[in-house]
Design a protein around this motif. Structure first.
Motif, mmCIF file in Angstrom:
data_model
loop_
_atom_site.group_PDB
_atom_site.id
_atom_site.type_symbol
_atom_site.label_atom_id
_atom_site.label_comp_id
_atom_site.label_asym_id
_atom_site.label_seq_id
_atom_site.Cartn_x
_atom_site.Cartn_y
_atom_site.Cartn_z
ATOM 1 N N PRO A 131 -7.835 96.934 31.361
ATOM 2 C CA PRO A 131 -7.948 95.618 31.178
ATOM 3 C C PRO A 131 -7.766 94.875 32.460
ATOM 4 O O PRO A 131 -7.247 95.467 33.637
ATOM 5 C CB PRO A 131 -6.381 95.570 30.455
ATOM 6 C CG PRO A 131 -5.624 96.683 30.691
ATOM 7 C CD PRO A 131 -6.717 97.721 30.728
ATOM 8 N N TRP A 132 -8.416 93.697 32.402
ATOM 9 C CA TRP A 132 -8.434 92.842 33.619
ATOM 10 C C TRP A 132 -8.151 91.530 33.159
ATOM 11 O O TRP A 132 -8.739 90.729 32.536
ATOM 12 C CB TRP A 132 -9.914 93.068 34.453
ATOM 13 C CG TRP A 132 -10.136 92.759 35.826
ATOM 14 C CD1 TRP A 132 -9.247 92.176 36.580
ATOM 15 C CD2 TRP A 132 -11.192 93.310 36.628
ATOM 16 N NE1 TRP A 132 -9.839 92.041 37.866
ATOM 17 C CE2 TRP A 132 -11.301 92.776 37.719
ATOM 18 C CE3 TRP A 132 -12.589 93.845 36.319
ATOM 19 C CZ2 TRP A 132 -12.023 93.132 38.807
ATOM 20 C CZ3 TRP A 132 -13.462 94.019 37.054
ATOM 21 C CH2 TRP A 132 -13.254 93.614 38.473
ATOM 22 N N ALA A 133 -7.371 90.767 34.033
ATOM 23 C CA ALA A 133 -6.809 89.564 33.885
ATOM 24 C C ALA A 133 -7.244 88.638 35.208
ATOM 25 O O ALA A 133 -7.463 88.977 36.170
ATOM 26 C CB ALA A 133 -5.414 89.409 33.672
ATOM 27 N N SER A 134 -7.572 87.463 34.584
ATOM 28 C CA SER A 134 -8.013 86.379 35.838
ATOM 29 C C SER A 134 -6.566 85.446 35.946
ATOM 30 O O SER A 134 -6.120 84.978 35.051
ATOM 31 C CB SER A 134 -8.989 85.539 35.509
ATOM 32 O OG SER A 134 -9.124 84.309 36.440
ATOM 33 N N SER A 135 -6.301 85.327 37.118
ATOM 34 C CA SER A 135 -4.926 84.507 37.447
ATOM 35 C C SER A 135 -5.513 82.955 37.903
ATOM 36 O O SER A 135 -4.541 82.352 37.872
ATOM 37 C CB SER A 135 -4.162 85.259 38.630
ATOM 38 O OG SER A 135 -5.102 85.219 39.818
ATOM 39 N N ARG A 136 -6.727 83.213 38.016
ATOM 40 C CA ARG A 136 -7.295 81.694 38.719
ATOM 41 C C ARG A 136 -6.273 80.898 39.805
ATOM 42 O O ARG A 136 -6.325 81.437 40.481
ATOM 43 C CB ARG A 136 -7.508 80.995 37.078
ATOM 44 C CG ARG A 136 -8.830 81.072 36.478
ATOM 45 C CD ARG A 136 -9.071 79.961 35.507
ATOM 46 N NE ARG A 136 -8.087 79.697 34.487
ATOM 47 C CZ ARG A 136 -8.120 78.720 33.471
ATOM 48 N NH1 ARG A 136 -9.101 77.691 33.637
ATOM 49 N NH2 ARG A 136 -7.157 78.694 33.016
ATOM 50 N N ASP A 137 -5.862 79.843 39.060
ATOM 51 C CA ASP A 137 -4.846 79.051 39.946
ATOM 52 C C ASP A 137 -3.431 78.956 39.554
ATOM 53 O O ASP A 137 -2.536 78.351 39.806
ATOM 54 C CB ASP A 137 -5.275 77.768 39.892
ATOM 55 C CG ASP A 137 -5.306 77.148 38.283
ATOM 56 O OD1 ASP A 137 -5.001 77.850 37.669
ATOM 57 O OD2 ASP A 137 -5.257 75.682 38.119
ATOM 58 N N ALA A 138 -3.163 80.324 38.964
ATOM 59 C CA ALA A 138 -1.759 80.742 38.484
ATOM 60 C C ALA A 138 -0.785 80.917 39.945
ATOM 61 O O ALA A 138 0.355 80.695 39.689
ATOM 62 C CB ALA A 138 -1.612 81.666 37.775
ATOM 63 N N GLY A 139 -1.231 81.015 40.934
ATOM 64 C CA GLY A 139 -0.448 81.269 42.092
ATOM 65 C C GLY A 139 0.109 82.848 42.182
ATOM 66 O O GLY A 139 0.870 83.135 43.183
ATOM 67 N N PHE A 140 -0.280 83.601 41.110
ATOM 68 C CA PHE A 140 0.321 84.897 41.153
ATOM 69 C C PHE A 140 -0.107 85.652 42.285
ATOM 70 O O PHE A 140 0.831 86.394 42.939
ATOM 71 C CB PHE A 140 -0.154 85.640 39.880
ATOM 72 C CG PHE A 140 0.173 86.947 39.720
ATOM 73 C CD1 PHE A 140 1.492 87.100 39.295
ATOM 74 C CD2 PHE A 140 -0.367 88.153 39.757
ATOM 75 C CE1 PHE A 140 1.988 88.705 38.856
ATOM 76 C CE2 PHE A 140 -0.270 89.315 39.981
ATOM 77 C CZ PHE A 140 1.033 89.825 39.254
ATOM 78 N N ASN A 141 -1.219 85.853 42.786
ATOM 79 C CA ASN A 141 -1.851 86.766 43.520
ATOM 80 C C ASN A 141 -1.212 86.147 44.922
ATOM 81 O O ASN A 141 -1.006 87.065 45.940
ATOM 82 C CB ASN A 141 -3.368 86.808 43.707
ATOM 83 C CG ASN A 141 -3.807 87.914 42.708
ATOM 84 O OD1 ASN A 141 -3.127 88.173 41.914
ATOM 85 N ND2 ASN A 141 -4.884 88.366 43.038
ATOM 86 N N PHE A 142 -1.121 84.905 45.200
ATOM 87 C CA PHE A 142 -0.520 84.385 46.516
ATOM 88 C C PHE A 142 0.944 84.692 46.387
ATOM 89 O O PHE A 142 1.355 85.098 47.656
ATOM 90 C CB PHE A 142 -0.567 82.534 46.543
ATOM 91 C CG PHE A 142 -1.968 82.057 46.242
ATOM 92 C CD1 PHE A 142 -2.760 82.209 47.555
ATOM 93 C CD2 PHE A 142 -2.760 81.917 45.379
ATOM 94 C CE1 PHE A 142 -4.016 81.523 47.795
ATOM 95 C CE2 PHE A 142 -4.157 81.523 45.341
ATOM 96 C CZ PHE A 142 -4.797 81.381 46.894
#
Length: 257
Positions: A131-142
């Motif tokens: 499974p692969w999710a997009s965090s888009r502008d969620a700030g998660f990866n930041f």
């Protein structure tokens, strides 16, 4: 490359000596694993949202009924045209065993900032099943140290792998010197080196208990070595990693041999 040769008896003596060192390393690795599990858990107080194949999802939803979640921060920024080749080779490994973790109360999922449509297309190209999710502008990866802003890159300095890099960005290689490794990898992703380097690889671990999600562990850079399956095999090959720059490609980009 020439190497020392010897008799079977000499090889066995050297191998037994090495075996003791390998056993010591295994015991040390077990101790480190225990120390990872002993880290304090930190409750997540942000309402992160992701795009998934099942629709919009919270961080708790990503567990899909398990009590543990492992996230691979896959380098695939919004401006990339394809996923990072290095991350792709790591994903080639965990794609095969993710199903085993899922049946052992551990959900393994990749998360990237690229739109879900790009992730789906690339996943289909690579033939992956995880499974692969997009965090888009969620700030998660930041927030978890895997994505960075232009201001951080050029003005403040990027905080990555628990250290702060000087603010500078990546400058093109001087004329006549050829393209540096970052430039070559960026070109393989259809972007420039600075844009490429605003995404970084990493993995983060989470637990959920009584409805609360906790961050338990993250690692980056060489901390991912143990998760990079091909290197564990190369480290046992006669010539080891035997590297000169960026040699790997995506699995569908090698010429037939």
């Amino acid at each position: 490359m020439r190497h020392i040769t010897g008799t079977q008896e000499e090889w066995l003596a050297a191998r037994l000596d090495l075996l003791e060192a390998e056993k010591a390393l295994t015991r040390q690795s077990d101790e480190l694993a225990q120390r990872r599990r002993a880290l304090p858990w930190v409750a997540i107080d942000k309402d992160y949202r992701f795009d998934t194949d099942q629709g919009r999802a919270s961080l708790a939803d990503l567990f899909q009924g398990r009590s543990q979640l492992l996230v691979y921060h896959f380098m695939f920024g919004p401006d990339y045209q394809a996923g990072c080749p290095s991350c792709s080779s790591i994903a080639d490994s965990f794609d095969g065993f993710a199903v085993h973790l899922a049946n052992h109360d551990v959900m393994l999922m990749a998360v990237s900032r690229a739109p879900l449509a790009k992730l789906r297309a690339y996943k289909q190209r690579m033939g992956w099943r995880f499974p692969w999710a997009s965090s888009r502008d969620a700030g998660f990866n930041f927030d978890f140290g895997a994505s960075h802003t232009e201001a951080q890159q050029f003005e403040q300095g990027i905080a990555y792998n628990y250290r702060r890099e000087p603010a500078c960005g990546c400058h093109p290689a001087p004329a006549g010197t050829g393209q540096g490794p970052e430039g070559r990898l960026a070109a393989m992703c259809g972007t420039d080196a600075n844009t490429y380097l605003r995404e970084r690889p990493g993995m983060s671990a989470f637990a959920i208990e009584d409805g609360t999600v906790y961050h338990t562990y993250s690692t980056y850079a060489r901390g991912l070595d143990g998760l990079w399956g091909m290197y564990q095999w190369l480290d046992r090959a006669p010539l080891g990693r035997n590297e000169q720059g960026v040699w790997w490609r995506r699995r569908d980009e090698y010429a037939g041999r």
